[in-house]
Design a protein around this motif. Structure first.
Motif, PDB file in Angstrom:
ATOM      1  N   ARG A   1       0.924  -1.268   0.066  1.00  0.00           N
ATOM      2  CA  ARG A   1       0.214   0.081   0.020  1.00  0.00           C
ATOM      3  C   ARG A   1       1.005   1.391   0.017  1.00  0.00           C
ATOM      4  NH1 ARG A   1      -5.073  -1.214   1.005  1.00  0.00           N
ATOM      5  NH2 ARG A   1      -5.414   1.052   1.645  1.00  0.00           N
ATOM      6  N   ASP A   2       2.094   1.099  -0.434  1.00  0.00           N
ATOM      7  CA  ASP A   2       2.895   2.280  -0.683  1.00  0.00           C
ATOM      8  C   ASP A   2       3.866   2.085  -1.661  1.00  0.00           C
ATOM      9  OD1 ASP A   2       4.137   4.767  -0.314  1.00  0.00           O
ATOM     10  OD2 ASP A   2       5.156   4.033   1.671  1.00  0.00           O
ATOM     11  N   LEU A   3       3.989   3.242  -2.709  1.00  0.00           N
ATOM     12  CA  LEU A   3       4.900   3.209  -3.956  1.00  0.00           C
ATOM     13  C   LEU A   3       6.083   4.122  -3.633  1.00  0.00           C
ATOM     14  CD1 LEU A   3       2.259   3.113  -6.902  1.00  0.00           C
ATOM     15  CD2 LEU A   3       3.902   1.188  -6.099  1.00  0.00           C
ATOM     16  N   SER A   4       6.015   4.739  -2.464  1.00  0.00           N
ATOM     17  CA  SER A   4       6.974   5.908  -2.467  1.00  0.00           C
ATOM     18  C   SER A   4       8.734   5.286  -2.481  1.00  0.00           C
ATOM     19  CB  SER A   4       6.625   6.577  -1.075  1.00  0.00           C
ATOM     20  OG  SER A   4       6.917   5.691   0.095  1.00  0.00           O
ATOM     21  N   SER A   5       8.750   4.072  -1.724  1.00  0.00           N
ATOM     22  CA  SER A   5       9.930   3.559  -1.896  1.00  0.00           C
ATOM     23  C   SER A   5      10.430   2.973  -3.226  1.00  0.00           C
ATOM     24  CB  SER A   5       9.930   2.411  -0.786  1.00  0.00           C
ATOM     25  OG  SER A   5       9.331   1.199  -1.158  1.00  0.00           O
ATOM     26  N   TYR A   6       9.569   2.808  -4.030  1.00  0.00           N
ATOM     27  CA  TYR A   6       9.904   2.369  -5.403  1.00  0.00           C
ATOM     28  C   TYR A   6      10.117   3.447  -6.393  1.00  0.00           C
ATOM     29  CZ  TYR A   6       8.502  -2.201  -3.691  1.00  0.00           C
ATOM     30  OH  TYR A   6       8.499  -3.133  -3.065  1.00  0.00           O
ATOM     31  N   LEU A   7       9.623   4.706  -6.282  1.00  0.00           N
ATOM     32  CA  LEU A   7       9.723   5.764  -7.188  1.00  0.00           C
ATOM     33  C   LEU A   7      11.282   6.592  -7.121  1.00  0.00           C
ATOM     34  CD1 LEU A   7       6.264   7.673  -6.484  1.00  0.00           C
ATOM     35  CD2 LEU A   7       6.916   5.797  -8.397  1.00  0.00           C
ATOM     36  N   ARG A   8      11.708   6.913  -8.100  1.00  0.00           N
ATOM     37  CA  ARG A   8      13.047   7.551  -8.317  1.00  0.00           C
ATOM     38  C   ARG A   8      12.719   8.919  -8.704  1.00  0.00           C
ATOM     39  NH1 ARG A   8      16.348   2.270 -10.942  1.00  0.00           N
ATOM     40  NH2 ARG A   8      16.391   1.138  -8.901  1.00  0.00           N
ATOM     41  N   THR A   9      13.782   9.862  -8.160  1.00  0.00           N
ATOM     42  CA  THR A   9      13.980  11.108  -8.527  1.00  0.00           C
ATOM     43  C   THR A   9      14.482  11.211 -10.043  1.00  0.00           C
ATOM     44  OG1 THR A   9      14.007  11.849  -6.390  1.00  0.00           O
ATOM     45  CG2 THR A   9      14.574  13.420  -7.955  1.00  0.00           C
ATOM     46  N   CYS A  10      13.774  11.688 -10.761  1.00  0.00           N
ATOM     47  CA  CYS A  10      14.059  12.001 -12.212  1.00  0.00           C
ATOM     48  C   CYS A  10      13.776  13.650 -12.903  1.00  0.00           C
ATOM     49  CB  CYS A  10      13.597  11.000 -13.174  1.00  0.00           C
ATOM     50  SG  CYS A  10      14.354  11.046 -15.045  1.00  0.00           S
ATOM     51  N   ASN A  11      14.796  14.300 -12.821  1.00  0.00           N
ATOM     52  CA  ASN A  11      14.508  15.678 -13.049  1.00  0.00           C
ATOM     53  C   ASN A  11      14.506  15.974 -14.603  1.00  0.00           C
ATOM     54  OD1 ASN A  11      14.285  16.465 -10.589  1.00  0.00           O
ATOM     55  ND2 ASN A  11      16.313  16.876 -10.197  1.00  0.00           N
ATOM     56  N   SER A  12      15.335  15.126 -15.237  1.00  0.00           N
ATOM     57  CA  SER A  12      15.284  15.279 -16.856  1.00  0.00           C
ATOM     58  C   SER A  12      15.206  13.995 -17.494  1.00  0.00           C
ATOM     59  CB  SER A  12      16.393  16.278 -17.226  1.00  0.00           C
ATOM     60  OG  SER A  12      17.786  15.428 -16.891  1.00  0.00           O
ATOM     61  N   LEU A  13      14.720  13.801 -18.538  1.00  0.00           N
ATOM     62  CA  LEU A  13      14.524  12.669 -19.556  1.00  0.00           C
ATOM     63  C   LEU A  13      14.059  12.916 -20.939  1.00  0.00           C
ATOM     64  CD1 LEU A  13      14.491   9.627 -19.402  1.00  0.00           C
ATOM     65  CD2 LEU A  13      12.043   9.628 -19.271  1.00  0.00           C
ATOM     66  N   ALA A  14      15.335  12.829 -21.585  1.00  0.00           N
ATOM     67  CA  ALA A  14      15.218  13.227 -23.128  1.00  0.00           C
ATOM     68  C   ALA A  14      14.902  12.026 -24.034  1.00  0.00           C
ATOM     69  CB  ALA A  14      16.423  13.926 -23.481  1.00  0.00           C
ATOM     70  N   LEU A  15      14.678  12.148 -25.331  1.00  0.00           N
ATOM     71  CA  LEU A  15      14.427  11.013 -26.071  1.00  0.00           C
ATOM     72  C   LEU A  15      15.380  10.443 -26.637  1.00  0.00           C
ATOM     73  CD1 LEU A  15      11.703  12.882 -28.332  1.00  0.00           C
ATOM     74  CD2 LEU A  15      11.057  10.935 -26.598  1.00  0.00           C
ATOM     75  N   SER A  16      15.626   9.159 -26.945  1.00  0.00           N
ATOM     76  CA  SER A  16      16.788   8.314 -27.326  1.00  0.00           C
ATOM     77  C   SER A  16      17.432   8.705 -28.632  1.00  0.00           C
ATOM     78  CB  SER A  16      16.667   7.088 -27.107  1.00  0.00           C
ATOM     79  OG  SER A  16      15.478   6.685 -28.139  1.00  0.00           O
ATOM     80  N   MET A  17      18.534   8.712 -28.817  1.00  0.00           N
ATOM     81  CA  MET A  17      19.137   9.230 -30.054  1.00  0.00           C
ATOM     82  C   MET A  17      18.671   8.340 -31.211  1.00  0.00           C
ATOM     83  SD  MET A  17      21.126  11.769 -29.230  1.00  0.00           S
ATOM     84  CE  MET A  17      21.564  11.847 -30.864  1.00  0.00           C
ATOM     85  N   ASP A  18      18.409   7.050 -31.261  1.00  0.00           N
ATOM     86  CA  ASP A  18      17.681   6.427 -32.168  1.00  0.00           C
ATOM     87  C   ASP A  18      16.227   6.841 -32.641  1.00  0.00           C
ATOM     88  OD1 ASP A  18      16.338   5.544 -29.948  1.00  0.00           O
ATOM     89  OD2 ASP A  18      15.955   3.662 -30.520  1.00  0.00           O
ATOM     90  N   PHE A  19      15.553   7.453 -31.533  1.00  0.00           N
ATOM     91  CA  PHE A  19      14.298   8.283 -31.997  1.00  0.00           C
ATOM     92  C   PHE A  19      14.381   9.411 -32.871  1.00  0.00           C
ATOM     93  CE2 PHE A  19      10.817  11.114 -31.337  1.00  0.00           C
ATOM     94  CZ  PHE A  19       9.806  10.311 -31.710  1.00  0.00           C
ATOM     95  N   VAL A  20      15.327  10.169 -32.718  1.00  0.00           N
ATOM     96  CA  VAL A  20      15.789  11.250 -33.258  1.00  0.00           C
ATOM     97  C   VAL A  20      16.341  10.778 -34.652  1.00  0.00           C
ATOM     98  CG1 VAL A  20      17.301  13.460 -33.327  1.00  0.00           C
ATOM     99  CG2 VAL A  20      16.258  12.755 -31.127  1.00  0.00           C
TER     100      VAL A  20
END
Length: 244
Positions: A139-158
């Motif tokens: 009944r708690d997801l907080s311990s599984y969540l991670r801090t991610c301030n930036s996430l860009a598209l992969s180079m293969d997608f570009v």
């Protein structure tokens, strides 16, 4: 409060992907295959410029199911014990659960939510299955969540966006998913999700004339030309003699 899911996770479940973008109806490559984690909406590649400072997660598709790269998803949430698969040499994870009806369970490892056969030591076949399991047990997801301030598209997608229309596809014939059941026989009727790349057969065109040892000799008359052509022709289809 602990059982509440983050907004970006709900967006992955509820937003529709690989549908036409209403803002770019007349543009090419307007399928929504990106999830903006900050706005919690699905967008197309043409919309990505307006969200360039946001966290963008590329969504891929295989056999009518949405998948994301494991490398990107691990920056957002703990993906341990989730069965990874392989598409174009990249490990991916299914977003939603894929229920599988089984009348009889054989020996082996199965998903905690949808009873899909898995490879040990994995116990979840998708991200959705793990989230449901954690919410039900802890009944708690907080311990599984991670801090991610930036996430860009992969180079293969570009790189794919820069190619022509014929080269840009969401699912190429070489895309394969290597499942645990591939190449093995299971008593529970395992599903084989492998895709075989079909290589076109190139047929060589035969020439209409054959030299037959006369390439060095000049044909000087119409009779010799007729004789040379008749010799070099392929054998015709035999005809059955008439029945009386």
């Amino acid at each position: 409060m602990g059982i509440q899911k983050p907004a970006w996770l709900e967006a992955l479940y509820t937003q529709k992907f690989f549908v036409g973008c209403s803002y770019h109806e007349t543009a090419k490559k307007n399928e929504k295959n990106i999830c903006c984690l900050d706005c919690c909406i699905s967008i197309c590649p043409h919309c990505s410029s307006s969200h360039r400072f946001h966290r963008l997660l590329q969504v891929r598709r295989y056999v009518y199911h949405d998948v994301v790269r494991l490398e990107d998803l691990q920056k957002l949430i703990d993906c341990s014990n989730v069965q990874p698969y392989t598409i174009n040499s990249a490990k991916v994870v299914f977003i939603k659960k894929r229920p599988q009806n089984r009348q009889f369970k054989g020996s082996g490892n199965y998903c905690t939510s949808c009873d899909r056969s898995l490879q040990e030591p994995y116990i979840h076949c998708s991200l959705g299955c793990k989230v449901d399991f954690v919410v039900k047990k802890k009944r708690d997801l907080s311990s599984y969540l991670r801090t991610c301030n930036s996430l860009a598209l992969s180079m293969d997608f570009v790189a794919l966006e820069d190619k022509g229309d014929d080269e840009m596809t969401n699912e190429t014939p070489r895309s394969t998913i290597v499942d645990y059941e591939e190449g093995t026989s299971s008593s529970s009727g395992s599903e084989n999700m492998s895709t075989i790349a079909h290589t076109p057969i190139v047929r060589k065109k035969r020439t209409g004339l054959c030299s037959c040892g006369r390439s060095n000799r000049k044909i000087s008359s119409d009779q010799d030309m007729t004789t040379s052509i008749s010799i070099s022709r392929r054998k015709g289809i035999p005809h059955r003699s008439p029945l009386y």
